[in-house]
Motif scaffolding. Structure first.
Motif, PDB file in Angstrom:
ATOM      1  N   ASP A  41       3.865  10.252 -10.445  1.00 27.93           N
ATOM      2  CA  ASP A  41       3.488   8.997  -9.795  1.00 27.93           C
ATOM      3  C   ASP A  41       2.596   8.210 -10.741  1.00 27.93           C
ATOM      4  OD1 ASP A  41       4.670   8.833  -7.204  1.00 27.93           O
ATOM      5  OD2 ASP A  41       3.326  10.407  -6.507  1.00 27.93           O
ATOM      6  N   LEU A  42       2.812   6.898 -10.800  1.00 31.98           N
ATOM      7  CA  LEU A  42       2.007   6.002 -11.614  1.00 31.98           C
ATOM      8  C   LEU A  42       1.489   4.893 -10.716  1.00 31.98           C
ATOM      9  CD1 LEU A  42       4.412   7.167 -13.472  1.00 31.98           C
ATOM     10  CD2 LEU A  42       3.863   5.294 -14.980  1.00 31.98           C
ATOM     11  N   LEU A  43       0.328   4.398 -11.031  1.00 26.35           N
ATOM     12  CA  LEU A  43      -0.232   3.247 -10.344  1.00 26.35           C
ATOM     13  C   LEU A  43      -0.412   2.172 -11.408  1.00 26.35           C
ATOM     14  CD1 LEU A  43      -1.146   2.416  -7.540  1.00 26.35           C
ATOM     15  CD2 LEU A  43      -3.435   3.188  -8.118  1.00 26.35           C
ATOM     16  N   MET A  44       0.275   1.035 -11.219  1.00 29.42           N
ATOM     17  CA  MET A  44       0.235  -0.034 -12.209  1.00 29.42           C
ATOM     18  C   MET A  44      -0.244  -1.326 -11.564  1.00 29.42           C
ATOM     19  SD  MET A  44       3.630   0.785 -14.502  1.00 29.42           S
ATOM     20  CE  MET A  44       2.953   0.044 -15.996  1.00 29.42           C
ATOM     21  N   VAL A  45      -0.797  -2.230 -12.387  1.00 26.48           N
ATOM     22  CA  VAL A  45      -1.284  -3.520 -11.896  1.00 26.48           C
ATOM     23  C   VAL A  45      -0.763  -4.615 -12.833  1.00 26.48           C
ATOM     24  CG1 VAL A  45      -3.496  -3.366 -13.155  1.00 26.48           C
ATOM     25  CG2 VAL A  45      -3.333  -4.790 -11.100  1.00 26.48           C
ATOM     26  N   ASP A  46      -0.323  -5.737 -12.228  1.00 24.71           N
ATOM     27  CA  ASP A  46       0.191  -6.845 -13.043  1.00 24.71           C
ATOM     28  C   ASP A  46      -0.878  -7.919 -13.233  1.00 24.71           C
ATOM     29  OD1 ASP A  46       0.190  -8.421 -10.734  1.00 24.71           O
ATOM     30  OD2 ASP A  46       2.365  -8.565 -10.590  1.00 24.71           O
TER      31      ASP A  46
END
Length: 179
Positions: A41-46
């Motif tokens: 699982d990855l948590l990304m922000v734009d």
């Protein structure tokens, strides 16, 4: 390829490009099968500070694992967008990204726009009570916001700051500064 934001995504295959920062990542293991790796699982922000949950299946992980670096910025395209299972939703978005056989995941040294280095998700008391006994991970920090102070000025001569004072469950008080 067209550049889009996380908020533009719809379910299905996406060939557009998203630029985002990888905030965190962790392995999801099946404890009933001796800790067998199921996915990452990855948590990304734009650039718009929108967070998105991203999943890489165990079978695709060898192709991408050596590139995973928390804090790094990436260009992402050729992925699938699907609905999140309500019990495993990590962000406010009802959608998530799944790497596919066509996914491109490239490190960005110079993104077109500055990407946030962190993101926060606030929940009210009712939302926290709704998480009880759901086998869902609880937020990292639980507290009550006591005050918010800002040094925002127009035009900004230097970095603007927001200070939030939280009262934690343990009755300790902490102040967090965001700039």
């Amino acid at each position: 390829m067209t550049k889009v934001f996380f908020s533009d995504l719809k379910t299905g295959r996406c060939s557009s490009v998203v630029e985002a920062r990888l905030l965190r990542f962790w392995e999801a293991k099946n404890v009933k099968r001796g800790g067998e790796l199921m996915w990452m699982d990855l948590l990304m922000v734009d650039v718009n500070s929108t967070m998105m949950q991203v999943t890489i299946s165990a079978g695709r992980l060898p192709q991408f694992r050596d590139r995973l670096l928390a804090g790094a910025m990436f260009s992402l395209s050729g992925f699938d967008v699907s609905r999140c299972a309500q019990n495993f939703r990590l962000t406010d978005s009802s959608l998530m990204i799944r790497f596919s056989e066509t996914t491109s995941f490239q490190l960005l040294t110079e993104p077109d726009s500055p990407l946030p280095e962190e993101a926060f998700r606030f929940r009210n008391q009712q939302e926290l009570i709704g998480l009880a006994n759901t086998n869902t991970q609880l937020p990292d920090i639980i507290g009550e916001i006591l005050s918010v102070k800002s040094t925002v000025c127009d035009p900004p001569e230097e970095k603007n700051r927001v200070m939030v004072t939280l009262k934690l469950e343990s009755d300790e008080t902490v102040t967090s500064t965001m700039s």
